[in-house]
Design a protein around this motif. Structure first.
Motif, short mmCIF file in Angstrom:
data_model
loop_
_atom_site.label_atom_id
_atom_site.label_comp_id
_atom_site.label_asym_id
_atom_site.label_seq_id
_atom_site.Cartn_x
_atom_site.Cartn_y
_atom_site.Cartn_z
N LEU A 43 24.18 -8.07 -3.03
CA LEU A 43 22.73 -8.15 -3.04
C LEU A 43 22.14 -7.23 -4.11
O LEU A 43 21.28 -7.64 -4.91
CB LEU A 43 22.20 -7.75 -1.65
N MET B 274 8.93 5.67 2.07
CA MET B 274 9.33 4.26 2.01
C MET B 274 10.56 4.09 1.12
O MET B 274 11.39 3.22 1.36
CB MET B 274 8.19 3.42 1.43
N PRO C 81 14.56 0.34 5.54
CA PRO C 81 14.67 -1.07 5.96
C PRO C 81 13.32 -1.76 6.20
O PRO C 81 13.15 -2.92 5.86
CB PRO C 81 15.47 -0.98 7.26
N GLY C 82 12.37 -1.04 6.73
CA GLY C 82 11.08 -1.67 7.04
C GLY C 82 10.23 -1.97 5.82
O GLY C 82 9.20 -2.61 5.93
N TYR C 83 10.64 -1.47 4.67
CA TYR C 83 9.80 -1.63 3.47
C TYR C 83 10.51 -2.38 2.35
O TYR C 83 10.20 -2.18 1.19
CB TYR C 83 9.35 -0.25 2.98
N ARG D 231 6.11 12.63 -7.36
CA ARG D 231 7.33 13.41 -7.53
C ARG D 231 7.98 13.71 -6.18
O ARG D 231 7.30 14.01 -5.21
CB ARG D 231 6.95 14.72 -8.24
N MET E 285 0.86 -1.18 0.00
CA MET E 285 0.00 0.00 0.00
C MET E 285 0.90 1.23 0.00
O MET E 285 1.55 1.55 0.99
CB MET E 285 -0.84 -0.03 1.27
N SER E 286 0.96 1.86 -1.12
CA SER E 286 1.88 2.98 -1.23
C SER E 286 1.44 3.89 -2.37
O SER E 286 0.62 3.50 -3.19
CB SER E 286 3.28 2.46 -1.52
N SER E 287 1.99 5.09 -2.38
CA SER E 287 1.71 6.02 -3.47
C SER E 287 3.02 6.53 -4.03
O SER E 287 3.93 6.85 -3.27
CB SER E 287 0.90 7.21 -2.96
N THR E 288 3.09 6.58 -5.35
CA THR E 288 4.30 7.06 -5.99
C THR E 288 4.03 8.47 -6.51
O THR E 288 3.00 8.72 -7.12
CB THR E 288 4.69 6.15 -7.17
N LYS F 19 10.17 -1.13 -8.91
CA LYS F 19 9.16 -0.22 -9.44
C LYS F 19 9.80 1.12 -9.84
O LYS F 19 9.54 1.66 -10.92
CB LYS F 19 8.11 0.00 -8.35
N ARG G 297 11.81 -5.74 0.18
CA ARG G 297 11.20 -6.95 -0.40
C ARG G 297 9.73 -6.74 -0.78
O ARG G 297 8.90 -7.64 -0.66
CB ARG G 297 11.32 -8.14 0.57
N LEU G 298 9.41 -5.52 -1.13
CA LEU G 298 8.05 -5.24 -1.61
C LEU G 298 8.07 -4.87 -3.09
O LEU G 298 7.05 -4.50 -3.65
CB LEU G 298 7.44 -4.08 -0.82
N GLU H 112 11.41 15.41 -13.42
CA GLU H 112 10.59 14.19 -13.62
C GLU H 112 11.27 12.94 -13.08
O GLU H 112 10.60 11.98 -12.71
CB GLU H 112 10.32 13.93 -15.11
#
Lengths: 175, 957
Positions: free
Chosen positions: A117, A54, A79-81, A6, A1-4, A89, A83-84, A41
């Motif tokens: 990694l 995130m 760190p908390g986000y 600018r 659950m996130s928003s991308t 993306k 492997r998503l 952009e």
């Protein structure tokens, strides 16, 4: 659950969850502002619903002739986000922008040789090691210059490995 | 420089401009000296230049800069005012050189709009030089003078509209910024006049863009922003639909969807964005669901759409989370709690291994927490967690903790942590199970207390928690969550050396200084860690300089490049940084440290003055309280409070409402910062011998509780300081009258606020307050073992704080009284009549008595504290033994720690020295470090106290 969206100057106040991480460098204001000013952009951030940052990517387009390319200056995930798929993306976004809007030949990035990694992640995304840059990081650690060809480079000549290492002085200074 | 010579320089008429070469030759050295802070040499050189070229405006501008640097503010203002008069009246040449020089003054004094005015004046002399007008515009924008900027840009637009769209866009941006800035500054909503201005901006923009062949993507973004704010959606839609516009398809669709007035159309756009571009964008989902809510007829269609995307993702190799969350959100919005409960379970089974899963589910579980579904969902989550093990178990544990259902003991949690450890990770990586240790932290120090201070009241639990987190740090040396928590905990135990180490290892720099430094400012100050603070100040000053120099340049560049959006954002960013309460608190703390360290010494006072005057925004008359109050710094560190419990939490921007008192750090109240700033301003003005009544007016606070609430400890101190500064101010005023001889005149009326008896009672009252504070600090809290003569960290910090307050006040008192008293004493001796002498003596004696009371109070308070701290040191500061009370040893209390652990990492947080040690040696190490760190703090404080009393004895007032 996130928003991308600018990356704006006000986001600099929210970078702590990402930038407190050891491997993420915090630059002076001017560095970020130059990117926002010249290549707005390219600068993107992913935020959670409560506004927590995130992840973000900083990039640009540069070079002449066949060297006209998109460059990923920083891509990092808190760190908390991890492997998503957030880094993937954002990388995909940079590639698409470089390809469709800027009509670049390829996208490149520099990564520490020891960061296995990240290297394997970039390889999965289709990047290849184009060359090694000697003592690129603080005159101590080598970097890999990794590239991915875009649609304009039909014969994929930009990603044919150079076959030899170069010194950091030979690489044009990038921000 | 006297007023006479200033007057003469102002009256000189100069018609011939000075050549650029001569200007460079004579004035460059002045600028060099100014930048080096060689004020005397700069003054000498500028005077020489003015002797050679009387009335030279560029030199006069630099002389004003010199005055500014000398803190002769009145002279600086007079110089510039005279210069501006001469420039306006055409008595001196108006050229670019003078504009360049005068900008140094205005930059230092924080009035960049002034530079804009001068550039505009220079431009008017030769209207073909557009670059001068552009410079003026940029300075207006940088100086927040948006009206002037708009007028100038409109003028330029009229002159050049057939050639360029640039100035029309600039005028539009200035109008828009004017509206936004005014509303932000006054904390008001958009008024009808704002609406008119925005409509004007929209029209001007439309006119400007007529000449453009194809608007660039950046220009279009800016134009859409303006039209949208002016409610001119049709215009924005036309622009975004421009056939030659080069812009990402998804962005175009996103902008369009925000402009459509029809809910149905918007729903269509968002569904296209979600299905064709990015189904994981939560912002799009929320907008989509809002469209659905507005029209009940769409409900079935929406459900089918969500189900379809959920199905697609369920079949995918790496499913995206957002469609599943949208499903839950949909159920919630339509009151389908049973379906929501089931969806929560399904979500957990799919994404329970992700770190964010707990955060994703928490709001939805909260929403159904008073229904039967809640227990069912939580039960299911727990059972999946137990069945699938780590990392599902970790997520389930977080959820259980938040809903007060976590039954696992610290030992059990540690077992899970141990089993999740991996030996193959890089040193920069975190162990996947690190969060188990944070869970233990919350078990040991429960957070659901009304009073956050209670959380740390049990010092033994604090020690246990430290042992757990330090254990984690040996395996994940760069886990910043551990470090932030440890900083908080070590502060509770007074182990400031370790705090400094951890802080250093976080490598906080640049913009982070504005959002993180309040973690350590107060604790470092209170415990005498002024060396650690100096590094913090250094970083903060660098950021301030960047704010002052770099951002304005970026604004100018953005305008030059035509990136209007970027220019606007830079202006708003600067505005916010300037208002940062944390940065202002930093400057204040630096001034306080300088005063404490000076103990009345002139050099220290100068340093404190520099500190407050370094930034022009702190000069008298420029203090804008509103700008400090309206800071939203707290939002910047919201993330620390990983577990702040907010029953109102929802998945929208509403959750951005800040939580003032986080787990990791409690930020100083804004009212305290304002109070501190005002009191220091008053004190500084008294010391600077500036207009006292002016100082009083600008400070203008009383001792009443702020905003109606009872003053906290910090606020009380601020008020105390304010009272003393008022007291000093009154004394100063009296002494000025006294030394000028006015009081020798029997007929002279003593102003009411200078009543000596009031003065004396204020002084006495203040000293009594100090005593009470000290006594309270020493009395509490009681030790569990009843040990006498030792000081706990809480007591220590309170005493430190008080000692510094006293030192601060003492140094000011000494500095402000001594010289005046000597002068007063001499004048008294020369008094003419008997009655006048008696009159004067009455005041003089009162002042002396006030000072005496103050001094005695300070000395006795310091002595009292010295005695206690010495006693603590003699007994080895063994309050820690008291905490552990001999039997409850630390290693025995945390038997669940691993049998062998690496030693605590050292200063850089990354290198481990020596091989693994056993658990009891590890715990012993923690205790020893804490103890020695605590003792070091006591020793520091003792030194400071000795300094105070020594200074007080040396200075004979």
């Amino acid at each position: 659950m996130s928003s991308t969206r600018r990356f704006t100057p006000s986001d600099l106040f929210r970078m702590n969850p990402v930038n407190l991480d050891k491997l993420t460098e915090t630059y002076n204001l001017n560095f970020y502002f130059q990117y926002m000013l010249r290549w707005p952009e390219f600068q993107q951030t992913v935020t959670s619903p409560d506004g927590t940052m995130m992840s973000y990517v900083l990039g640009k387009a540069e070079g002449r002739g066949r060297e006209w390319h998109g460059h990923v200056s920083a891509v990092t995930v808190a760190p908390g986000y991890r492997r998503l798929g957030l880094a993937t993306k954002l990388m995909a976004f940079t590639e698409s922008l470089s390809d469709e809007t800027y009509n670049c030949y390829f996208v490149d990035l520099f990564v520490r040789k020891s960061n296995s990694l990240a290297i394997s992640m970039y390889k999965k995304m289709g990047y290849v090691v184009y060359r090694t840059i000697l003592q690129y990081y603080g005159g101590e650690e080598d970097a890999y210059d990794m590239r991915k060809a875009l649609s304009r480079d039909t014969n994929r000549s930009s990603v044919v490995p150079l076959g030899k290492a170069v010194r950091s002085e030979e690489v044009p200074l990038t921000m | 420089m006297t007023g006479k010579s200033l007057k003469s320089s102002a009256s000189v008429v100069m018609k011939t401009p000075i050549s650029r070469a001569e200007s460079d030759r004579r004035l460059r050295p002045v600028l060099d000296n100014l930048s080096e802070h060689n004020t005397k040499q700069a003054f000498k050189l500028v005077q020489q230049a003015l002797q050679k070229r009387p009335g030279w405006p560029a030199a006069r501008a630099l002389r004003a800069c010199v005055y500014l640097q000398m803190r002769k503010l009145k002279q600086a203002e007079d110089e510039i005012a005279n210069l501006r008069n001469d420039l306006d009246a055409g008595r001196v040449p108006t050229d670019e050189d003078v504009a360049e020089k005068i900008q140094y003054y205005y930059r230092e004094s924080g009035n960049e709009a002034g530079t804009g005015e001068v550039y505009e004046l220079v431009w008017k002399a030769d209207a073909s030089q557009f670059q001068l007008a552009e410079a003026a515009f940029c300075y207006y924008i940088r100086g927040y003078a948006f009206n002037s900027a708009q007028k100038l840009a409109t003028k330029l637009h009229r002159m050049t509209s057939s050639n360029t769209e640039k100035y029309g866009l600039w005028a539009t941006a200035a109008i828009w910024l004017g509206v936004v800035y005014r509303n932000r500054d006054l904390d008001t909503n958009q008024s009808s006049s704002d609406d008119r201005m925005l409509t004007l901006a929209s029209r001007m923009l439309e006119k400007s863009l007529d000449v453009a062949v194809t608007p660039s993507a950046e220009t279009t973004r800016f134009a859409v922003r303006i039209h949208r704010d002016a409610n001119e959606h049709e215009k924005a839609l036309r622009l975004i639909s421009h056939r030659r516009l080069v812009m990402d398809e998804a962005e175009v669709l996103h902008i369009k969807s925000g402009l459509h007035t029809s809910g149905e159309q918007r729903m269509k756009d968002y569904s296209a964005l979600l299905s064709d571009h990015d189904c994981d964008d939560w912002g799009h989902w929320l907008s989509y669901l809002e469209c659905v809510e507005s029209g009940e007829a769409c409900k079935d269609e929406a459900m089918a759409f969500i189900d379809r995307l959920v199905e697609v993702q369920s079949d995918g190799r790496v499913p995206k989370r957002a469609p599943f969350l949208a499903q839950m959100e949909f159920y919630y919005r339509h009151g389908e709690t049973e379906a929501l409960g089931k969806a929560i379970s399904i979500y957990f089974s799919l994404f329970g291994a992700k770190t964010v899963c707990a955060h994703d589910l928490r709001p939805y579980l909260t929403l159904i927490s008073d229904t039967l579904q809640f227990q069912k969902a939580l039960e299911r989550i727990r059972s999946i967690g137990n069945e699938k093990g780590f990392p599902y178990h970790l997520t389930a544990s977080w959820l259980c903790l938040w809903f007060n259902e976590l039954t696992l003991s610290p030992a059990e949690l540690m077992e899970f942590y141990s089993s999740s450890l991996s030996d193959t990770l890089e040193s920069t990586d975190r162990q996947d199970g690190d969060d188990y240790l944070i869970l233990i932290t919350h078990r040991l120090l429960p957070i659901f207390e009304k009073d956050l201070d209670d959380r740390y009241a049990n010092k033994f639990a604090v020690l246990q928690t430290i042992a757990v987190l330090e254990t984690g740090l040996t395996r994940s040396p760069h886990n910043f969550h551990f470090k932030l928590l440890l900083i908080r905990l070590y502060i509770e135990l007074g182990a400031m050396e370790r705090v400094a180490e951890l802080w250093e290892s976080l490598e906080i720099k640049h913009v982070q200084m504005s959002t993180l430094t309040h973690l350590v400012l107060k604790p470092f100050f209170e415990t005498g860690h002024h060396d650690a603070l100096s590094k913090v100040f250094e970083g903060m000053e660098t950021l301030w300089r960047e704010c002052d120099l770099e951002i304005p340049q970026c604004v100018t560049k953005a305008l030059e490049f035509g990136s209007i959006n970027a220019a606007i954002e830079f202006v708003l960013f600067r505005q916010r940084l300037e208002r940062s309460a944390v940065l202002i608190e930093g400057v204040l703390t630096k001034a306080q440290v300088a005063l404490v360290q000076s103990a009345g010494d002139a050099a220290g006072l100068d340093l404190a003055r520099d500190c407050l005057s370094f930034f022009s925004r702190f000069t008298p008359g420029k203090l804008e309280t509103k700008r400090i109050v309206d800071t939203d710094d707290t939002r910047c560190f919201q993330f620390w409070d990983l577990q702040c419990f907010d029953p109102e939490m929802r998945l929208s921007d509403k959750t951005n409402e800040h939580h003032d008192e986080g787990v990791t750090c409690q930020m100083k109240r804004k009212s305290t910062i304002i109070s501190d700033l005002k009191s220091l301003m008053t004190l500084m003005q008294v010391l600077n011998d500036e207009t006292i009544m002016e100082a009083s007016a600008s400070a203008g606070i009383d001792g009443a509780p702020v905003n109606g609430h009872a003053p906290s400890g910090a606020e009380h101190l601020s008020m105390l300081r304010k009272r003393i500064s008022d007291n000093l101010q009154n004394v100063k005023g009296l002494l000025v009258l006294f030394s000028s001889g006015a009081l020798l005149n029997d007929a002279a009326e003593v102003p009411k606020n200078l009543d000596p008896m009031d003065l004396l009672s204020t002084a006495k009252g203040v000293v009594e307050d100090v005593h009470h504070e000290v006594e309270d600090a020493i009395k509490e809290p009681k030790h569990s073992n009843g040990l006498k003569g030792t000081m706990s960290p809480v007591q220590l910090r309170k005493c430190c704080r008080m000692s510094f307050e006293i030192l601060l006040l003492a140094s000011l008192a000494i500095a402000s009284f001594s010289a005046e008293l000597m002068r007063g004493k001499n004048r008294r001796k020369r008094g003419s009549t008997k009655s006048a002498k008696l009159h004067a003596a009455q005041y003089f004696n009162s002042i002396q008595e006030a000072i005496h009371v103050h001094k005695v109070g300070v000395v006795s308070a310091c002595s009292l504290m010295q005695e206690w701290i010495s006693c603590s040191l003699d007994q080895g500061a063994d309050w820690l033994d008291g905490v552990c009370d001999g039997e409850r040893t630390l290693s025995a209390s945390v038997p669940y720690l691993p049998n062998t652990i690496h030693p605590i990492s050292l200063s850089d947080g990354s290198k481990q020295k020596g091989g693994p040690i056993d658990r009891s040696a590890f715990c012993h190490d923690i205790l020893e470090r804490t103890r020695s760190s605590h003792m070091a703090t006591c020793t520091r404080l003792l030194e400071v106290l000795s300094g105070i009393t020594r200074t007080l004895k040396l200075v004979d007032v």
